[in-house]
Every structure is written in structure tokens, then in C-alpha cells.
Write an enzyme that holds these catalytic residues in place. Structure first.
Site, PDB file in Angstrom:
ATOM      1  N   GLN A  13       0.836  -1.210   0.000  1.00  0.00           N
ATOM      2  CA  GLN A  13       0.000   0.000   0.000  1.00  0.00           C
ATOM      3  C   GLN A  13       0.871   1.261   0.000  1.00  0.00           C
ATOM      4  O   GLN A  13       0.394   2.345  -0.296  1.00  0.00           O
ATOM      5  CB  GLN A  13      -0.914   0.006   1.232  1.00  0.00           C
ATOM      6  CG  GLN A  13      -1.999  -1.061   1.193  1.00  0.00           C
ATOM      7  CD  GLN A  13      -2.882  -1.065   2.426  1.00  0.00           C
ATOM      8  OE1 GLN A  13      -2.953  -2.068   3.123  1.00  0.00           O
ATOM      9  NE2 GLN A  13      -3.567   0.029   2.706  1.00  0.00           N
ATOM     10  N   GLU A  30     -12.905   4.972   4.737  1.00  0.00           N
ATOM     11  CA  GLU A  30     -12.964   4.335   6.056  1.00  0.00           C
ATOM     12  C   GLU A  30     -14.295   4.563   6.756  1.00  0.00           C
ATOM     13  O   GLU A  30     -14.682   3.795   7.641  1.00  0.00           O
ATOM     14  CB  GLU A  30     -11.851   4.871   6.967  1.00  0.00           C
ATOM     15  CG  GLU A  30     -10.538   5.218   6.291  1.00  0.00           C
ATOM     16  CD  GLU A  30      -9.842   4.018   5.712  1.00  0.00           C
ATOM     17  OE1 GLU A  30     -10.205   2.901   6.070  1.00  0.00           O
ATOM     18  OE2 GLU A  30      -8.941   4.194   4.871  1.00  0.00           O
ATOM     19  N   ARG A  69      -9.423  -0.680   7.433  1.00  0.00           N
ATOM     20  CA  ARG A  69     -10.387   0.288   6.911  1.00  0.00           C
ATOM     21  C   ARG A  69     -10.708   1.319   7.996  1.00  0.00           C
ATOM     22  O   ARG A  69     -11.856   1.526   8.386  1.00  0.00           O
ATOM     23  CB  ARG A  69     -11.650  -0.398   6.457  1.00  0.00           C
ATOM     24  CG  ARG A  69     -12.306   0.439   5.371  1.00  0.00           C
ATOM     25  CD  ARG A  69     -13.296  -0.314   4.596  1.00  0.00           C
ATOM     26  NE  ARG A  69     -13.722   0.463   3.460  1.00  0.00           N
ATOM     27  CZ  ARG A  69     -14.139  -0.072   2.355  1.00  0.00           C
ATOM     28  NH1 ARG A  69     -14.148  -1.363   2.193  1.00  0.00           N
ATOM     29  NH2 ARG A  69     -14.549   0.680   1.371  1.00  0.00           N
ATOM     30  N   CYS A  70      -9.652   1.948   8.452  1.00  0.00           N
ATOM     31  CA  CYS A  70      -9.767   2.808   9.620  1.00  0.00           C
ATOM     32  C   CYS A  70      -8.594   3.767   9.588  1.00  0.00           C
ATOM     33  O   CYS A  70      -7.535   3.438   9.087  1.00  0.00           O
ATOM     34  CB  CYS A  70      -9.680   1.915  10.862  1.00  0.00           C
ATOM     35  SG  CYS A  70      -9.209   2.751  12.368  1.00  0.00           S
TER      36      CYS A  70
END
Ligand code: CDP
Length: 806
Positions: free
Chosen positions: A237, A760, A384-385
Site C-alpha cells: 500500500q 474508512e 479500513r480505519c
């Protein structure tokens, strides 16, 4: 204007710029199986590596015997910690200031820890080799319960830290303690609690779970001995950070390292950090002189590669009898597993958890976080935060519901009473953040009107009465959640990774024919950057999005960026893209002025080019300006039309949203039915409404999974009991509820295009909505808080403990 002259609307539409539901350009290859993922890469002579892993959660490694493994046809090498020590790579630094074993060095600290790396001509031979490596273990007592990790007699886990009373984030209180982090004013907060008319206190756990992207973590490393160059294709990523980390720890000059993230099948925070597989594949390639591929399987990914959450949050709220909050006090016990490998900006040992005051105007607050070691896999990634924001939102959103219950107030009304008001922005929170913009009341009221909140509460009252009369065995819950996110890490004043400021970047080159390429420092793992980045450029400089190719992920060509996670791409790289485009526009204006023989100031922008003020027929399109940039620029100007921008954001962005879940639960079976889920998101200026909707659908599905069953669970011996998709809840289209989405638009005042992140948000807001629905359903039976995940069995058990079968 003749009939053929396009209207302004047609010219705008032709650009497919911001606000357009442009179809995802990347889907042409994804939907036809033409993506190019790491495992698609096959290099001549490529070898395969695979791990011997520990069956024990805590054990001394007495010996490793590779003799029989090396006899397996195709097996070429077995790498152990002893091998890695010869190149000083037996341990590696983590992003959180700790160190982590690459391969077991003397002991193992969690089940499935990497013990040895077998290199063979194909994956099957490597697997056969693994089965022949003989490891002698001496089991040691394990620490699984985080609340027992700091008992006086708890076993010492990290013997390498013996005698170290200070860690990367300050003093350590115990041999299994990592750090204590405190924020806020303790004295004022304690005083608010002493004076409070009403208080609540609850231990709210956010269980350990896992991002489990569809594609697991993997890489191909290829070392060219002649050139001294290392190429790494990987599921990264943040490819630039990986290159820098490799340069620092492998002592290879950075220009001789080429890191390439090809198509990546989901990241969700799981692919930010460095894992032993990358180091071992690189070392194996250097040792053998051949390319080496490492591909994790699902069980390895779930059990050994970074987990998420595992926060145990003792939450206290002080309030008046009328329901005005006066103080917040939170203590977090943070279970980091065997090594502190959290992927947070360096100075933030608990990420941005200090957003825990949420959307509410708390005059005072105090937060303390204790990080501890246990015999579990390391990680603590932002699934996802945006760096522990999900945990914080869950903490405060459950807390507000518990307070409403104690006060006998409606949870939505309690929220409306305590929201930060629109006129208070920019708002300085008691725990140190400056919220950029928001209009919470409008969002909340829109949600309440759309779903007929009052009507739903009436229906719930009727249902409860019917339950008491014995006419139904179903209970109904309304799960309200209102979240404020903090995304866009981040400003260099407070965010860095290993000392590198968290800016992002974009380079745009326009070609003579009015087409171009944009290279960006982020890396899409499915979010559709190739589509949306071109839309920003289209609106900014009037070149159709279809004429802009977007490229990310190759450290040799893309400008340096900090990558994609925590919804930072739009707030940071999105801004860099707009700024680079504006540099191009400024030069284009000079070229247009020269060609139209007017002063620059006499020109105005008009959708896809410049026109002379007051003389609209005298104009020059961007397409024509591109051509002119390569043949007739003003004297003294350099030809060409390109620009680069490195954007250091002045602040984070603060998206928000109002969600509600309507759920029925059958108390006899624990089976729940999500009747309705409505999600209103405000992410400021919307680049592509269709992609936003897709992001929200995906994030809500993950939130549903986490709240209703997804969990990494250990037994008392430290065995992972949810290590495959047979046990780890992964919802399919069959289980997934129907999502209703909505929006308001409150632009960010400091972002060049007013956009905030969104990826997110649905996970952050969704989990408390589901959990509040379950808890709201059970509350009328006398329950205050039931811990997640709320699977059927736990619902049934909750019903039993509340006496419904008596
Ligand atoms: O960092 P990441 O890409 O995961 O998250 P993001 O910045 O929230 O963006 C996710 C996707 O939504 C990207 O394709 C964005 O361009 C798009 N998006 C949008 O269209 N409008 C916004 N205001 C925010 C994001």
C-alpha cells in the site's frame, strides 16, 4: 453559435470531471480477468519460498534440523535466524519503534510465527521441504488474556527487552508493558466527574479481527548481482516507504532498489507494513542469485499477518440530569500481541484514538492507553480505519447510548443535544484536534426524517408491549450512530513514518495532442484512483478525464508519496493533484495570453480553456494550448507542459455521518434480521458519487461482518480457533443486508477542492450502528452492554442470561 457548437453543459459533461458518475476505467481489465497481480508474475528461473511455522504460542526453540528437508527434490535452501544473523537481518524494526523477529530467534511468541524459510524450485517442493524440517520446542506458559498480562507473576514474553524500563514511547511499567500514552487534562476531568449529576462507566471491548483482503500478502524479489540492484514486486500500500525501509535495513543504495506494486487485490491496512516474507524472499534471492516468490495462504494471512483492533476501553461519561455531557474519561488496554508492529504515524502509539470525544462538545476529557504484549500475532493495523479511529468511534457511540439509557432519554435526542454546533467550527476538541468543518444537526435530522425515526420508535414500543404480552418472541433494536472521522494523515507538524513527513505527491505531464499522464504517490488497492484522479485533473484543467492516464505504484517513476491507507489519498494526494494541475493551468494561461495577444489578466477560465474577458469568441482551448506548449511558447519560457506538487496538508479532514440500523432478533434462536440500514455520509466535495457509493457499500459490509461475527479468537493455549474462512465470518451476498446511502456536502475549508476522505467512514460508523441495534433491542430486558461480535449464539446466550427462558 451554430447548431454544432457544444453547449456549456455538453462541454462540461465531455470532461467527465468532478461530480460525474464516471465508470471505473480499471474495471475493464478487472472484470475480464486481465488484472496483473503479484502472483501473475513469472520470471525466468523463479524460485518459491514458504515458511515453517510454530505450532506453539510460546516456546523455546531448542534446535532446528534441516538435513532431511534439504534432501527433498527441488529444495535448495533452508533459511533460519542463524542464516539471517550473518547479514544482520534476524530482527527487523517495526513502524512503531519496536523490533520484531524475522525468523524465530531462540523462542517463538505466537502460534504460526515464522521459524524457517524453505526455498525450492516450486511451491509444492517448498511445502514438502517444510514438512521435513525438524524443530524441537520446549513449551512455555502463555499469556492470552490481556487483563492478566501485567500480573506480577505473568511470564516474561520479550526476553530481548529484559531490563529495559523505557521503550519507544516512554517508561515501561512491567515486563509485558509497551507504553502508556495519556492525553487531556486529568485534574479538570476528575473534577467534572466529582461534580457530575449522572455518570456511566462500562468496559467496552472491540475484539481482535483481521482485514483479510481477497489477495493475501505476497512478493517477488529479484536481486541482480551484476548491477547490485534489487527489484521487488509486492502487494504494498506504500511502495515508497518500503523502498526506503529496505534501503535502511539491507544497506542497499536506494536508487538500486525498485519497488513495484502492480494491481493489488484489497489492502485495508494489511499491506502497509513489512513482513518476514518480504525479508526472507529478498535474502533468498541475494543468496541464490535467482528471483524468489513468496505467497501467503489464507490461514497464514489470518493467523500471522497483521490483525486489527483488540482494544479494551473502560469508558466513563459525566453529564447533567438534562443530558448535557460534562466530561469523558477513557482508559484503553491495548493488546498488541508479541511485537509492537502497529502501523501508526510514529508519534502516535495509539493512532488518532484521541478523536474519542467524537461529534460531541465535551468541555473536558482525559485518555490513557496502556499497550501490552501477549502471545498473539503482532499488528494493530488500521483495518479500513484511520489509525484507531474505528475503536474510538465505537467507544463513544456505545457510551452515548449507555448514557441515554441511564438518563431515560432517546439516543438520537441525546446526540442532538450535545453535537458541536455549526458555528463552533473550526472546533478545538478537549483532546487536541481542530475539526475543520461540520454540520451535524442537518445530517442527523435528514437521517431521522428519511427513515421516519419517530415512527420506528413507536413501532418498537408496540413490539416491546407485544413481547411482554407473549405475542411475539422477536425484539426490535434501533442502532443510531453518528461518527466524526479524522482522515488525511497528515500534516508534517504531527505526522511522520520513520521520520518521513506524511505528504503526498503528483506529477502531471501533458502531451502535444491534449492528452497526458499523471503519476501519483498513492497506490490504489481497489478504490478506483485511476478513475477519480483523472476527474480532478479534468475539472481543474479542462482536459477530458479519458485523455489522462493515471499511474501509481512504481517507485522509479512515481514521485515520492506515503501511500494509501486511512482514507488519506483524497485529502492528501487529491490535494497534490489539484495543486499540480493549477501549476499547469498557470503556465497554460501565459501561453494562451501570448497566442491571443492579450495580457494574462485579461483572460478568464471557461470550462476547457481560456477566453478573453468580454470577448468570449476570442478563446483558446486547453487542447490547443497543449500543442502550443510544444511549438510556440512566449520568448524565454521553457517548452512543455508539466508540473509536480508535493502537498503537506495544513490539517486533517473530518468527514462525518449519521447511520441507523433497524434490526429484529429472535430471542429463542439468536437469529437477527437487518430490516433496514441507512447511511448518510458527508465527505465534503464529492469527486465520483458512484465510487463513493461503492466505497460505502464495501465498508458497511465489513462493518456488518465485524459487528456480527468476524473475530480472531484464541483458546487458553494460544491456538487460533478462527484461522480459516470456515470459522472467520466473511459475509457473502447472501448474508449482506441491503444498504441505503445518502449524503450532505460540507466542504473542507483547507483542502484545495474541499474534499474529505470517505473510504474508512462506513466501517467507522457502521460497527457502532450494528452494535447499538443489538444493544438497543436487549436494553428493555435490563441489559446495559453486550460485547461484540453479536453472532446468533451470543445473542441467544444474552437472551438466556436476561431470563427470557425462565
Ligand atoms: O485513501 P483511500 O483511497 O482508501 O480513501 P479515499 O481518499 O477516501 O478515497 C476512496 C475513493 O473514493 C477514491 O477513489 C476517491 O477518489 C473517492 N472519493 C471521492 O470520489 N470523493 C471524496 N470526497 C472522497 C473520496
Amino acid at each position: 453559435m451554430n447548431d454544432m457548437t457544444p453547449t456549456r453543459e455538453q462541454r462540461t459533461a465531455a470532461l467527465e470531471g468532478m461530480g460525474c458518475k464516471r465508470k471505473r476505467v480499471e474495471d475493464a481489465r478487472f472484470t475480464q480477468g486481465k488484472g496483473n497481480y503479484v502472483d501473475d508474475l513469472k520470471l525466468p528461473g523463479m524460485l518459491h519460498g514458504d515458511f515453517v511455522r510454530s505450532p506453539h504460542a510460546h516456546a523455546r526453540v531448542k534446535s532446528i534440523n534441516s538435513e532431511e528437508a534439504l534432501k527433498v527434490p527441488g529444495v535448495l535452501a533452508v533459511i533460519t535466524a542463524e542464516t539471517l544473523k550473518t547479514v544482520n537481518l534476524a530482527w527487523m524494526p517495526t513502524l512503531a519503534g519496536d523490533v520484531q523477529m524475522v525468523l524465530a530467534d531462540g523462542k517463538v511468541l505466537f502460534q504460526n510465527q515464522e521459524v524457517a524459510f524453505v526455498v525450492a524450485t516450486d511451491r509444492y517442493a517448498a511445502d514438502d521441504g517444510i514438512n521435513k524440517v525438524v524443530v524441537e520446542y520446549e513449551p512455555l506458559p502463555v499469556v492470552i488474556d490481556p487483563f492478566k498480562a501485567m500480573d506480577a507473576d505473568a511470564p516474561v514474553l520479550r526476553e530481548d527487552l529484559a531490563g529495559k524500563t523505557t521503550g519507544a514511547h516512554g517508561p515501561r511499567k512491567h515486563h509485558n508493558h509497551i507504553f502508556e500514552w495519556t492525553v487531556g487534562d486529568k485534574d479538570l476531568t476528575d473534577a467534572a466527574f466529582r461534580k457530575a449529576e449522572v455518570t456511566i462507566k462500562e468496559m467496552i471491548s472491540y475484539h481482535r479481527t483481521h482485514p483479510s483482503p481477497l489477495e493475501t500478502c505476497q512478493c517477488v524479489c529479484s536481486f541482480d548481482k551484476i548491477r547490485g540492484e534489487l527489484s521487488i514486486w509486492g502487494t504494498f500500500q506504500a511502495p515508497h516507504v518500503i523502498r526506503t525501509v529496505v534501503a535502511l535495513i539491507a544497506k542497499i543504495p536506494e536508487q538500486k532498489i525498485h519497488v513495484i506494486s502492480p494491481d493489488v487485490g484489497g489492502g485495508f491496512g494489511n499491506k502497509v507494513g513489512a513482513y518476514p516474507g518480504y525479508i526472507c524472499a529478498a535474502v533468498a534471492s541475494i543468496v541464490t542469485g535467482k528471483p524468489v516468490k513468496w505467497v501467503e495462504d489464507r490461514i497464514e494471512n489470518l493467523t500471522a499477518t497483521s490483525f486489527a483492533r483488540d482494544y479494551h476501553m473502560t469508558t466513563e461519561i459525566a453529564a447533567t440530569k438534562e443530558g448535557k455531557v460534562t466530561g469523558l474519561r477513557v482508559h484503553v488496554l491495548a493488546d498488541h500481541g508479541a511485537f509492537d508492529a502497529c502501523a501508526d504515524p510514529s508519534k502516535w502509539p495509539a493512532g488518532f484514538f484521541n478523536i474519542v470525544t467524537g461529534s460531541y462538545d465535551f468541555p473536558v476529557a482525559h485518555l490513557s492507553v496502556d499497550g501490552i504484549y501477549t502471545n498473539k500475532a503482532p499488528g494493530g493495523v488500521a483495518y479500513r480505519c484511520s489509525f484507531r479511529v474505528t475503536e474510538a468511534a465505537y467507544c463513544i457511540e456505545r457510551g452515548m447510548d449507555i448514557l441515554a439509557q441511564k438518563l431515560g432519554m432517546d439516543p438520537a435526542e441525546l446526540r442532538l443535544k450535545n453535537f458541536i454546533k455549526p458555528e463552533q467550527f473550526p472546533y478545538h476538541s478537549a483532546l487536541g484536534w481542530e475539526y475543520d468543518s461540520g454540520d451535524y444537526h442537518t445530517a442527523m435530522r435528514k437521517m431521522m426524517e428519511t427513515v421516519d425515526y419517530a415512527g420506528l420508535r413507536k413501532e418498537q414500543a408496540a413490539q416491546r408491549a407485544a413481547f411482554k404480552r407473549g405475542e411475539t418472541r422477536e425484539i426490535m433494536g434501533l442502532g443510531v450512530s453518528f461518527f466524526t472521522e479524522i482522515v488525511g494523515a497528515g500534516p508534517s507538524k504531527n505526522c511522520d513514518i520513520l521520520g518521513i513527513a506524511m505528504f503526498d505527491s503528483c506529477e502531471i505531464r501533458l502531451h502535444p495532442t491534449g492528452a497526458g499522464i499523471a503519476r501519483v504517490g498513492t497506490k490504489s488497492t481497489g478504490q478506483g484512483h485511476e478513475t477519480t484522479w483523472a476527474q480532478i485533473i479534468a475539472t481543474e484543467i479542462g482536459i477530458p478525464a479519458d485523455n489522462i492516464m493515471v499511474e501509481e505504484g512504481n517507485t522509479d517513476t512515481a514521485p515520492y508519496g506515503l501511500g494509501t491507507y486511512g482514507s488519506r489519498s483524497t485529502p492528501v494526494a487529491g490535494a497534490a493533484i489539484a495543486m499540480a494541475a493549477r501549476k499547469i493551468k498557470a503556465k497554460a494561461q501565459m501561453i494562451a495570453a501570448y497566442k491571443l495577444e492579450v495580457h494574462e489578466g485579461d483572460l478568464e477560465w471557461d470550462i476547457d480553456g481560456f477566453r478573453v474577458k468580454g470577448l468570449p469568441e476570442k478563446s483558446m482551448s486547453m487542447k490547443d494550448i497543449c500543442w502550443a506548449a510544444y511549438n510556440s511558447v512566449p520568448p524565454g519560457m521553457e517548452p512543455g507542459l508539466e508540473a509536480v506538487s508535493y502537498y503537506d496538508p495544513p490539517n486533517m479532514t473530518y468527514p462525518f455521518g449519521a447511520y441507523i440500523c433497524v434490526m429484529n432478533i429472535d430471542v429463542d434462536t439468536g437469529v437477527y434480521k437487518v430490516r433496514r440500514f441507512y447511511a448518510l455520509d458527508d465527505c465534503g466535495t464529492r469527486i465520483n458519487p458512484m465510487i463513493i457509493e461503492g466505497q460505502v457499500h464495501g465498508g458497511l459490509t465489513e462493518a456488518f461482518a465485524i459487528a456480527m461475527g468476524q473475530e480472531i479468537r484464541y483458546d487458553d493455549e494460544g491456538n487460533v480457533v478462527t484461522g480459516s474462512f470456515m470459522d472467520f465470518f466473511m459475509p457473502t451476498a447472501v448474508e449482506t443486508p441491503h444498504w441505503e446511502t445518502d449524503f450532505t456536502v460540507t466542504p473542507s475549508p483547507h483542502h484545495p477542492i474541499g474534499a474529505k476522505g470517505v473510504g474508512e467512514s462506513p466501517n467507522v460508523g457502521g460497527v457502532p450502528a450494528f452494535s447499538n441495534a443489538v444493544n438497543d433491542a436487549f436494553s428493555f430486558l435490563g441489559s446495559t452492554h453486550i460485547q461484540m461480535p453479536h453472532d446468533y449464539w451470543r445473542n441467544w446466550r444474552a437472551a438466556k442470561s436476561l431470563g427470557v427462558f425462565a
